[in-house]
Write an enzyme that holds these catalytic residues in place. Structure first.
Site, mmCIF file in Angstrom:
data_model
loop_
_atom_site.group_PDB
_atom_site.id
_atom_site.type_symbol
_atom_site.label_atom_id
_atom_site.label_comp_id
_atom_site.label_asym_id
_atom_site.label_seq_id
_atom_site.Cartn_x
_atom_site.Cartn_y
_atom_site.Cartn_z
ATOM 1 N N ASP A 32 -1.955 -0.511 5.676
ATOM 2 C CA ASP A 32 -2.379 0.039 6.973
ATOM 3 C C ASP A 32 -3.859 0.376 7.042
ATOM 4 O OD1 ASP A 32 -2.213 2.256 5.161
ATOM 5 O OD2 ASP A 32 -2.379 3.561 6.919
ATOM 6 N N ASP A 78 0.872 -1.163 0.000
ATOM 7 C CA ASP A 78 0.000 0.000 0.000
ATOM 8 C C ASP A 78 0.925 1.233 0.000
ATOM 9 O OD1 ASP A 78 -2.325 1.635 0.707
ATOM 10 O OD2 ASP A 78 -1.444 1.699 2.708
ATOM 11 N N ASP A 104 0.058 5.146 1.192
ATOM 12 C CA ASP A 104 -0.054 6.067 2.334
ATOM 13 C C ASP A 104 -0.106 5.313 3.656
ATOM 14 O OD1 ASP A 104 -0.567 9.001 1.335
ATOM 15 O OD2 ASP A 104 -1.660 7.678 -0.018
HETATM 16 O O1 LIG Z 1 -4.479 3.118 -0.300
HETATM 17 P P1 LIG Z 1 -3.573 4.205 0.202
HETATM 18 O O2 LIG Z 1 -2.346 4.380 -0.627
HETATM 19 O O3 LIG Z 1 -3.254 4.019 1.665
HETATM 20 O O4 LIG Z 1 -4.420 5.537 0.064
HETATM 21 C C1 LIG Z 1 -5.497 5.824 0.954
HETATM 22 C C2 LIG Z 1 -5.717 7.310 1.008
HETATM 23 O O5 LIG Z 1 -4.440 7.872 1.337
HETATM 24 C C3 LIG Z 1 -4.319 9.279 1.324
HETATM 25 O O6 LIG Z 1 -4.934 9.814 2.482
HETATM 26 C C4 LIG Z 1 -4.290 9.429 3.686
HETATM 27 O O7 LIG Z 1 -2.950 9.919 3.696
HETATM 28 C C5 LIG Z 1 -2.818 11.373 3.670
HETATM 29 C C6 LIG Z 1 -1.354 11.719 3.581
HETATM 30 O O8 LIG Z 1 -0.617 11.171 4.623
HETATM 31 C C7 LIG Z 1 -3.506 11.944 4.923
HETATM 32 O O9 LIG Z 1 -3.427 13.364 4.898
HETATM 33 C C8 LIG Z 1 -4.976 11.500 4.934
HETATM 34 O O10 LIG Z 1 -5.598 11.940 6.129
HETATM 35 C C9 LIG Z 1 -5.070 9.976 4.881
HETATM 36 O O11 LIG Z 1 -6.419 9.555 4.782
HETATM 37 C C10 LIG Z 1 -4.872 9.871 0.058
HETATM 38 O O12 LIG Z 1 -4.825 11.277 0.120
HETATM 39 C C11 LIG Z 1 -6.269 9.358 -0.239
HETATM 40 O O13 LIG Z 1 -6.721 9.869 -1.457
HETATM 41 C C12 LIG Z 1 -6.189 7.847 -0.319
HETATM 42 O O14 LIG Z 1 -7.447 7.313 -0.667
#
Ligand SMILES: O=P(O)(O)OC[C@H]1O[C@H](O[C@H]2O[C@H](CO)[C@@H](O)[C@H](O)[C@H]2O)[C@H](O)[C@@H](O)[C@@H]1O
Length: 384
Positions: A327, A125, A127
């Protein structure tokens, strides 16, 4: 859920989400999970539809769901001694949790043992796994050290990144051509060119940014105009909510509330609800301080793992061990696919205890990097 048909068209029947009355909300606003037991029970309250005060219940359930989607340690206490106690309590809770989800670093030998004589396929993954969670989603950069670790591990094992983000955006962050990328929670996959099962009807030949031939699979392509329209509406409806941010992830939309005052979280949720009530073919999932709008489609990160395994020629092979590190709630679908078929291992990245379909755990991206390095060292050693 009612499928319109099988694999070939993963679109769910339009009325599927309307049957659900949990929380008394339009069901598109409900957290989605195949495995209710994996997540907080606050997300699955069943509220009778007609009784006085229902709106207050709905609002507080919505708030609970938004809050529980990103648990944090409570360290903001007033006196030093209570802070210490809370930290100690949370350490004990974490330690107890790792009995159920042992550290993939601590039990690395066990993983290595299972991988003996097998080919590891690695799914990551982005983020919260490869980059730490930060306030501004546009600044979720990967460290140089992590990039080097990912690049190195990809030399030894086929490696793919499966993210909720727009695929181009993840590629921009990661910048490694030697990986495979899936964006929009697996609804936008660029994989290697290989004959692929005719079940995947929409799979087409395309070229990547380097001009290399690839297989492109976008099971939600018909939703593109709808997602664009909803993105614009969500931007408009949240524009006066300080801190709210709407992100277009191509086949899904993220509505972030990380930087919104907690008092206004319900307003964010209700605004999304307001828009989604006109779109029965879209549903909502909860991520880390983010509401994610996505098509009602029988497709998720678990299915993306299966698609990529098939594209890599590694599906249904006894000598393949898929490992998925993630995560987020959406990663649970992939953990589940690996656990159910007893095919491989999910590794959950979390510094707080949470129920999961994963087998092992890692605390944070720093431990993920350590794990990737250990995989490489093990592979080099076993090749001697
Ligand atoms: O599947 P992933 O790669 O884990 O993406 C899931 C979402 O991640 C991002 O949001 C998350 O991370 C951001 C940066 O650290 C944080 O600001 C936010 O609060 C988290 O939810 C991304 O911006 C989303 O579009 C993804 O869906």
């Amino acid at each position: 859920m009612d499928l319109k048909s099988n694999h070939t068209s993963p679109v769910l029947a339009d009325n599927a989400p309307m049957n659900n009355t949990r929380l008394g909300l339009h069901s598109a606003l409900l957290p989605y999970s195949h495995n209710a037991s994996a997540f907080s029970s606050t997300l699955f309250l069943t509220i009778p539809r007609r009784r006085p005060g229902i709106l207050d219940d709905v609002r507080s359930s919505l708030f609970d769901a938004m809050k529980s989607s990103s648990p944090t340690h409570n360290t903001k206490l007033t006196t030093e001694s209570t802070t210490e106690t809370t930290l100690r309590d949370s350490d004990i809770a974490y330690h107890n949790w790792t009995i159920k989800y042992p550290s993939a670093l601590g039990l690395f030998e066990q993983i290595a043992d299972k991988a003996k004589g097998k080919r590891i396929a690695l799914f990551l993954d982005y983020d919260g796994t490869l980059s730490p969670i930060v306030d501004n989603p546009d600044c979720a950069f990967m460290s140089k050290a992590m990039r080097a670790a990912v690049s190195n591990v990809a030399k030894y094992f086929p490696t793919a990144i499966i993210s909720g983000r727009n695929r181009d955006k993840v590629y921009e962050f990661v910048g490694l051509t030697e990986l495979y990328y899936a964006g929009s929670h697996g609804m936008d996959i660029m994989g290697p060119v290989r004959p692929i099962s005719s079940d995947y009807k929409n799979c087409i030949r395309s070229t990547d940014k380097q001009g290399k031939e690839v297989n492109l699979f976008q099971p939600a392509s018909e939703f593109l105009p709808m997602i664009d329209e909803v993105f614009k509406s969500l931007v408009e409806i949240t524009k006066d909510i300080a801190g709210a941010k709407v992100e277009n992830n191509k086949f899904c939309v993220s509505v972030h509330y990380r930087n919104v005052d907690e008092k206004s979280w319900t307003t964010v949720g209700q605004s999304v609800h307001e828009i989604l009530k006109d779109y029965p073919r879209l549903r909502l999932t909860h991520g880390r301080k983010v509401l994610e709008v996505r098509p009602v489609l029988d497709w998720d990160k678990g299915k993306a793992v299966e698609f990529l395994l098939e594209s890599l020629g590694l599906m249904n092979c006894d000598d393949v061990l898929p490992i998925y590190v993630g995560d987020d709630r959406t990663d649970e679908d992939a953990f589940k696919v690996l656990r159910e078929g007893n095919r491989g291992y999910g590794i959950i990245v979390s510094s707080v205890p949470k129920e999961s379909n994963a087998f092992y755990s890692l605390r944070d991206p720093a431990e993920v990097m350590e794990f990737l390095k250990m995989l490489v060292m093990w592979k080099k050693k076993s090749a001697l």
